[in-house]
Motif scaffolding. Structure first.
Motif, PDB file in Angstrom:
ATOM      1  N   VAL A  68       0.803  -1.087  -0.070  1.00  0.00           N
ATOM      2  CA  VAL A  68       0.186  -0.026  -0.092  1.00  0.00           C
ATOM      3  C   VAL A  68       0.898   1.249  -0.060  1.00  0.00           C
ATOM      4  CG1 VAL A  68      -1.704   1.147   1.215  1.00  0.00           C
ATOM      5  CG2 VAL A  68      -1.905  -1.315   1.235  1.00  0.00           C
ATOM      6  N   GLY A  69       2.027   1.384   0.789  1.00  0.00           N
ATOM      7  CA  GLY A  69       2.860   2.303   0.836  1.00  0.00           C
ATOM      8  C   GLY A  69       3.311   2.953  -0.645  1.00  0.00           C
ATOM      9  N   PRO A  70       4.033   2.093  -1.434  1.00  0.00           N
ATOM     10  CA  PRO A  70       4.284   2.543  -2.362  1.00  0.00           C
ATOM     11  C   PRO A  70       3.224   3.047  -3.519  1.00  0.00           C
ATOM     12  CG  PRO A  70       5.804   0.674  -2.006  1.00  0.00           C
ATOM     13  CD  PRO A  70       4.559   0.915  -1.065  1.00  0.00           C
ATOM     14  N   ALA A  71       1.994   2.306  -3.446  1.00  0.00           N
ATOM     15  CA  ALA A  71       1.015   2.874  -4.354  1.00  0.00           C
ATOM     16  C   ALA A  71       0.346   3.888  -3.882  1.00  0.00           C
ATOM     17  CB  ALA A  71      -0.107   1.468  -4.037  1.00  0.00           C
ATOM     18  N   VAL A  72       0.326   4.312  -2.722  1.00  0.00           N
ATOM     19  CA  VAL A  72      -0.197   5.603  -2.172  1.00  0.00           C
ATOM     20  C   VAL A  72       0.836   6.615  -2.590  1.00  0.00           C
ATOM     21  CG1 VAL A  72      -0.739   7.156  -0.117  1.00  0.00           C
ATOM     22  CG2 VAL A  72      -1.599   4.639  -0.298  1.00  0.00           C
ATOM     23  N   LEU A  73       2.291   6.505  -2.403  1.00  0.00           N
ATOM     24  CA  LEU A  73       3.075   7.431  -2.976  1.00  0.00           C
ATOM     25  C   LEU A  73       2.862   7.852  -4.564  1.00  0.00           C
ATOM     26  CD1 LEU A  73       6.614   6.242  -1.197  1.00  0.00           C
ATOM     27  CD2 LEU A  73       5.066   8.325  -0.923  1.00  0.00           C
ATOM     28  N   VAL A  74       2.694   6.881  -5.440  1.00  0.00           N
ATOM     29  CA  VAL A  74       2.454   6.874  -6.729  1.00  0.00           C
ATOM     30  C   VAL A  74       1.139   7.633  -7.088  1.00  0.00           C
ATOM     31  CG1 VAL A  74       2.145   5.868  -8.869  1.00  0.00           C
ATOM     32  CG2 VAL A  74       3.804   5.028  -7.353  1.00  0.00           C
ATOM     33  N   ALA A  75       0.004   7.169  -6.099  1.00  0.00           N
ATOM     34  CA  ALA A  75      -1.023   8.120  -6.281  1.00  0.00           C
ATOM     35  C   ALA A  75      -1.207   9.378  -6.098  1.00  0.00           C
ATOM     36  CB  ALA A  75      -2.276   7.074  -5.676  1.00  0.00           C
ATOM     37  N   PHE A  76      -0.483   9.755  -4.959  1.00  0.00           N
ATOM     38  CA  PHE A  76      -0.409  11.174  -4.435  1.00  0.00           C
ATOM     39  C   PHE A  76       0.558  12.010  -5.488  1.00  0.00           C
ATOM     40  CE2 PHE A  76      -2.454   9.926  -0.661  1.00  0.00           C
ATOM     41  CZ  PHE A  76      -2.886  11.176  -0.094  1.00  0.00           C
ATOM     42  N   SER A  77       1.462  11.550  -5.960  1.00  0.00           N
ATOM     43  CA  SER A  77       2.268  12.311  -6.764  1.00  0.00           C
ATOM     44  C   SER A  77       1.652  12.556  -8.146  1.00  0.00           C
ATOM     45  CB  SER A  77       3.762  11.468  -6.877  1.00  0.00           C
ATOM     46  OG  SER A  77       3.379  10.015  -7.668  1.00  0.00           O
ATOM     47  N   LEU A  78       1.113  11.305  -8.625  1.00  0.00           N
ATOM     48  CA  LEU A  78       0.225  11.714  -9.851  1.00  0.00           C
ATOM     49  C   LEU A  78      -0.900  12.602  -9.831  1.00  0.00           C
ATOM     50  CD1 LEU A  78       0.084   7.962 -11.433  1.00  0.00           C
ATOM     51  CD2 LEU A  78       1.714   9.807 -12.009  1.00  0.00           C
ATOM     52  N   ILE A  79      -1.613  12.723  -8.699  1.00  0.00           N
ATOM     53  CA  ILE A  79      -2.685  13.748  -8.368  1.00  0.00           C
ATOM     54  C   ILE A  79      -1.998  14.941  -8.277  1.00  0.00           C
ATOM     55  CG2 ILE A  79      -4.480  14.315  -6.911  1.00  0.00           C
ATOM     56  CD1 ILE A  79      -4.746  11.355  -6.310  1.00  0.00           C
ATOM     57  N   THR A  80      -1.119  15.119  -7.572  1.00  0.00           N
ATOM     58  CA  THR A  80      -0.376  16.436  -7.315  1.00  0.00           C
ATOM     59  C   THR A  80       0.170  17.015  -8.454  1.00  0.00           C
ATOM     60  OG1 THR A  80      -0.023  15.975  -5.049  1.00  0.00           O
ATOM     61  CG2 THR A  80       1.116  17.646  -5.837  1.00  0.00           C
ATOM     62  N   TRP A  81       0.750  16.344  -9.485  1.00  0.00           N
ATOM     63  CA  TRP A  81       1.388  16.936 -10.815  1.00  0.00           C
ATOM     64  C   TRP A  81       0.242  17.015 -11.546  1.00  0.00           C
ATOM     65  CZ3 TRP A  81       1.127  14.816 -15.587  1.00  0.00           C
ATOM     66  CH2 TRP A  81       1.963  15.493 -16.508  1.00  0.00           C
ATOM     67  N   PHE A  82      -0.847  16.271 -11.727  1.00  0.00           N
ATOM     68  CA  PHE A  82      -1.950  16.533 -12.592  1.00  0.00           C
ATOM     69  C   PHE A  82      -2.593  17.716 -12.050  1.00  0.00           C
ATOM     70  CE2 PHE A  82      -6.562  16.039 -13.285  1.00  0.00           C
ATOM     71  CZ  PHE A  82      -6.496  16.346 -14.626  1.00  0.00           C
ATOM     72  N   CYS A  83      -3.036  17.971 -11.028  1.00  0.00           N
ATOM     73  CA  CYS A  83      -3.803  19.204 -10.287  1.00  0.00           C
ATOM     74  C   CYS A  83      -2.639  20.586 -10.705  1.00  0.00           C
ATOM     75  CB  CYS A  83      -4.122  18.938  -9.068  1.00  0.00           C
ATOM     76  SG  CYS A  83      -5.435  17.744  -9.024  1.00  0.00           S
ATOM     77  N   SER A  84      -1.441  20.158 -10.505  1.00  0.00           N
ATOM     78  CA  SER A  84      -0.510  21.417 -10.445  1.00  0.00           C
ATOM     79  C   SER A  84      -0.412  21.829 -12.123  1.00  0.00           C
ATOM     80  CB  SER A  84       0.941  21.044 -10.111  1.00  0.00           C
ATOM     81  OG  SER A  84       0.598  20.632  -8.535  1.00  0.00           O
ATOM     82  N   SER A  85      -0.660  20.923 -12.830  1.00  0.00           N
ATOM     83  CA  SER A  85      -0.819  21.322 -14.234  1.00  0.00           C
ATOM     84  C   SER A  85      -1.904  22.082 -14.499  1.00  0.00           C
ATOM     85  CB  SER A  85      -0.674  20.145 -15.266  1.00  0.00           C
ATOM     86  OG  SER A  85       0.646  19.451 -15.093  1.00  0.00           O
TER      87      SER A  85
END
Length: 470
Positions: A68-85
């Motif tokens: 779960v840990g790495p999956a959550v890291l990937v999910a948060f990073s993708l969401i943050t990058w997408f919303c920042s764009s």
């Protein structure tokens, strides 16, 4: 000393005794010309992302486990990058390239969503920024104290009682911030962010190298696919609360949306700011991504070589000195702009003097800026000394800010600017994303509040609070 016959006013012009007036180069909207580049924006973002938040990622992964840990890291990073764009495209309105500039996050919300949501955004943003500066005060004091502890362990053995009070460290940090806070605005921070970014690379490399060396040594380090084990490491209720709290820590680690527009406002107008900002956002994540370091340098997962650990902690402290400024400058600009709009004819609030400083040269000085920014730094240091609970505090900040600032407002502004039809495919999945992130923020806030309550009840003064959970 004040330069004779030369005074600088808030609008950026210098008046001389002989009647001449010197004005800086101006942009198309009459403001001082911006000179920011991809390099400076990337440095600001790396400085903002690699801060207190990433120092707690190792603890967060320990609660969630290897699946779960790495999956959550990937999910948060993708969401943050997408919303920042999406947010980068809202710097200008209504057109992302040729529209009117929005100088702050709040102005972008007001231009796209109206004054009511602007007030809500401003409340969320500035409360979050204040919390971040308090968190950075805590973390820097911990790193400074860790240097003393490392040397104590080296002299007296690993089992020695080497606890340190962080009060003096916070006072030292506050004194440094009072000096740096006299930098008048975000545009003057580029050099500090570059230094901070270099420090983050240095301590990340040290942490990664020490981790690899420790793994190579072998040992009885226990890990699991599901994180800390119920009945061995924690109780069932503690497992739930820590899982919730770890979500807040990860959200805090990846969030920099609260200063994205302010960073973008430093970029020169050509090439288009939104294009440069998207590249800078990508570089900031590509540099560290999901391999950002955990809080192992201050938590003493390592004891030797002690000098290398000292260097790592010194780099963390220097980096966070710069990161503090990245997050407090928007607060300074907001409050000072509001004050000057209320009392535009007050010389105390609007007048600036040019002082000649060694090495620096001519430097704009304002008595108002000196007094109020000094009071702000002292206040954050005072709050940090009262609540020195690292993981819980950062988790709460991340939980409270992730949904509104990283997801909700960028998504809503994008849909308003792009005129997305209600109940269309795009409208539906963006709202599902926003709703899911709201649920995550709520459960993370609950976990962090529970952790804070627990830590306040068990707090022992003069103990180095390097983590709320050991």
């Amino acid at each position: 000393m004040e330069v004779e016959g030369k005074t600088k006013y808030a609008e950026g012009a210098f008046d001389f005794d002989d009647g001449r007036q010197q004005k800086p180069e101006l942009d198309d909207d009459g403001r001082p010309k911006r000179r920011g580049t991809l390099l400076t924006a990337s440095a600001h973002i790396i400085t903002a992302v690699i801060g207190s938040g990433v120092l707690s990622l190792a603890w967060a992964i320990a609660q969630l486990g290897w699946v779960v840990g790495p999956a959550v890291l990937v999910a948060f990073s993708l969401i943050t990058w997408f919303c920042s764009s999406l947010l980068a495209d809202c710097y200008r309105s209504p057109d992302p390239v040729h529209g009117k500039r929005n100088y702050t996050y709040g102005e972008a919300v007001r231009a796209n969503l109206g004054s009511v949501k602007y007030r809500l955004c401003a409340l969320a943003q500035y409360v979050n920024l204040v919390g971040v500066t308090v968190g950075y005060t805590i973390t820097t004091a911990i790193s400074m104290g860790a240097v003393k502890r490392s040397n104590c362990f080296h002299r007296n053995g690993h089992n020695a009682a080497c606890d340190e009070s962080n009060t003096i460290n916070m006072i030292i940090f506050a004194a440094i911030q009072i000096l740096l806070s006299q930098l008048p605005n975000f545009h003057k921070l580029w050099w500090l962010s570059i230094v901070a970014a270099v420090m983050s690379v240095t301590y990340s490399s040290i942490g990664l190298g020490l981790s690899i060396a420790k793994i190579a040594e072998g040992g009885n380090v226990r890990t699991s696919l599901t994180g800390v084990t119920i009945g061995i490491d924690v109780s069932a209720s503690e497992k739930v609360w820590r899982t919730f709290q770890s979500l807040g820590n990860i959200a805090f680690a990846y969030s920099y949306s609260n200063v994205l527009i302010e960073i973008q406002d430093t970029l020169r107008s050509s090439p288009p700011e939104n294009q440069v900002m998207k590249k800078a956002s990508f570089i900031g994540y590509a540099a560290f991504g999901n391999h950002a370091p955990g809080n192992f340098l201050t938590g003493f997962g390592f004891y030797d070589p002690f000098w290398l650990i000292d260097i790592g902690n010194i780099c963390i402290a220097i980096h966070l000195i710069g990161a503090y400024q990245v997050f407090c400058q928007p607060i300074y600009q907001f409050f000072e702009g509001w004050i000057r709009s209320r009392w535009p004819n007050s010389a105390f609030f609007t007048k600036e003097h040019v002082v000649s400083l060694p090495v620096v040269g001519d430097f704009p000085f304002s008595l108002f800026r000196l007094i109020w920014r000094t009071l702000y730094v002292i206040l954050t240091a005072l709050v940090a000394s009262i609540f020195p609970f690292f993981n819980d505090f950062l988790g709460l900040i991340g939980a409270l800010s992730f949904w509104p600032l990283t997801v909700y407002f960028p998504v809503q502004m994008y849909m308003a600017q792009a005129k997305i039809r209600k109940f269309s495919v795009t409208w539906t999945w963006l709202n599902i994303l926003s709703s899911a992130c709201l649920v995550v923020s709520i459960v993370a806030a609950c976990g962090s509040i529970q952790g804070l309550v627990h830590d306040v009840g068990n707090y022992r003064p003069f103990r180095l609070a390097n983590s709320s959970h050991e």
